[in-house]
Design a protein around this motif. Sequence first.
Motif, PDB file in Angstrom:
ATOM      1  N   ILE A 103       0.814  -1.016   0.009  1.00 29.09           N
ATOM      2  CA  ILE A 103       0.076  -0.001  -0.156  1.00 29.09           C
ATOM      3  C   ILE A 103       0.936   1.140  -0.001  1.00 29.09           C
ATOM      4  O   ILE A 103       1.849   1.309   0.749  1.00 29.09           O
ATOM      5  CB  ILE A 103      -1.033  -0.122   1.148  1.00 29.09           C
ATOM      6  CG1 ILE A 103      -1.810  -1.147   1.288  1.00 29.09           C
ATOM      7  CG2 ILE A 103      -1.802   1.242   1.110  1.00 29.09           C
ATOM      8  CD1 ILE A 103      -2.698  -1.365   2.573  1.00 29.09           C
ATOM      9  N   GLU A 107      -1.940   6.169   0.033  1.00 29.15           N
ATOM     10  CA  GLU A 107      -3.145   5.528   0.382  1.00 29.15           C
ATOM     11  C   GLU A 107      -3.190   4.904   1.674  1.00 29.15           C
ATOM     12  O   GLU A 107      -4.397   4.620   2.138  1.00 29.15           O
ATOM     13  CB  GLU A 107      -3.021   4.309  -0.615  1.00 29.15           C
ATOM     14  CG  GLU A 107      -4.323   3.195  -0.716  1.00 29.15           C
ATOM     15  CD  GLU A 107      -5.534   3.905  -1.116  1.00 29.15           C
ATOM     16  OE1 GLU A 107      -6.573   3.459  -1.076  1.00 29.15           O
ATOM     17  OE2 GLU A 107      -5.308   4.946  -1.843  1.00 29.15           O
ATOM     18  N   ASN A 110      -4.793   7.717   3.531  1.00 26.19           N
ATOM     19  CA  ASN A 110      -6.294   7.784   3.357  1.00 26.19           C
ATOM     20  C   ASN A 110      -7.163   6.769   4.042  1.00 26.19           C
ATOM     21  O   ASN A 110      -8.006   6.944   4.710  1.00 26.19           O
ATOM     22  CB  ASN A 110      -6.303   7.690   1.553  1.00 26.19           C
ATOM     23  CG  ASN A 110      -7.840   7.852   1.352  1.00 26.19           C
ATOM     24  OD1 ASN A 110      -8.347   8.857   1.876  1.00 26.19           O
ATOM     25  ND2 ASN A 110      -8.249   7.190   0.308  1.00 26.19           N
ATOM     26  N   ARG A 145      -4.364  -0.469  -5.581  1.00 22.69           N
ATOM     27  CA  ARG A 145      -5.861  -1.037  -5.072  1.00 22.69           C
ATOM     28  C   ARG A 145      -6.552  -1.330  -6.200  1.00 22.69           C
ATOM     29  O   ARG A 145      -7.483  -2.134  -6.016  1.00 22.69           O
ATOM     30  CB  ARG A 145      -6.123   0.239  -4.294  1.00 22.69           C
ATOM     31  CG  ARG A 145      -6.340   1.666  -5.177  1.00 22.69           C
ATOM     32  CD  ARG A 145      -6.819   2.624  -4.145  1.00 22.69           C
ATOM     33  NE  ARG A 145      -7.422   4.077  -5.220  1.00 22.69           N
ATOM     34  CZ  ARG A 145      -6.543   4.717  -5.453  1.00 22.69           C
ATOM     35  NH1 ARG A 145      -5.470   4.599  -5.209  1.00 22.69           N
ATOM     36  NH2 ARG A 145      -7.213   5.669  -6.018  1.00 22.69           N
TER      37      ARG A 145
END
Length: 329
Positions: A103, A107, A110, A145
């Motif tokens: 990741i 991200e 977030n 993602r």
Amino acid sequence: MDRVNNKERLLKLMEILREKTDEDHELSFEELSTQFKLSYGTEMKLNKNSLKDDIEHLIQSGFDVTINQVKEGLPKYYSHQYRLFELYELRMLIDAVVSARFITKDETKNLIRKIKRLTSIHQAKLLQNEILIDSSVKSESPMVRLTIHELHQAIAEKKVITFQYGRYNVDKQFTLSRSGGRYRVKPLALTWTNDFYYLIAFFMEADEIRHYRIDRLRNVEVTKETFTFEPFDVSRYVQSTFHMFAGSEEWIKVRFKNELINVMLDKFGKDVDIQKIDEEHFILTTKARDSEGLASWILNWGSQAKVISPPSLAEKIKTEIEKMNEIYK
């Protein structure tokens, strides 16, 4: 704004209770009114009976509202306490996200913000993560993602996929394997191991099962071609694949010092074949993929481990030890 329609008021009340209250933070009627006025302006009028009806409607619909009144005649306090996730569960989720190398850093931030919204603003402050986000080990691919979503969909719909695959070279440049040629595979499963996400798939060209780091996939395309899914034991595959190196699976026997018993149980589970041979050693028998990864894993334990079989693996270990000895002469 003087008044808010009933539906909007009910939704706003739910939002206030969810965000501003928990088992340690309650709001009186006056404090609830203040919260409404912060959103809609000081001229807003909130009828006490309407608020009571709204709270009753929330309770009847299954939304938790805890009403606390110390004794008759004193003010009532309202809070939303019973949530889908406990605080420690949210903390585990955040720690897992921060630790996941696949990741990206942006991200990660977030996702942490979204996880914190699953509890009150007060408890969210307690979720300040103690694991620092290390940019040096985070993926740089912002498409991970989306790739994960596409792969899950392809697995569910049993559709063949194609993609390009690559690695970084010594100049830290990402270069595509096979001169950019596309891989054509039947996706079987996704697994998270060794801090990375992997696609386990049947590589049609070589007629064998292989695995691929998801952050190294590029230009994934889901085709219209479908395939028949055959039962596949993901746990067994991952357990036999040391450090995610490919190789042929065969039976191995390794003698270990007794102090490594817990390490082996953590790796293979309590059902693994372990035989005590004397007061200091035991022999572990299991199926594993004969690969550089397996050899490296065994070498981790130095003189505390000795390969009994197969002879090819023992020879591989000896050759590597000789090379290391030569380097340090």
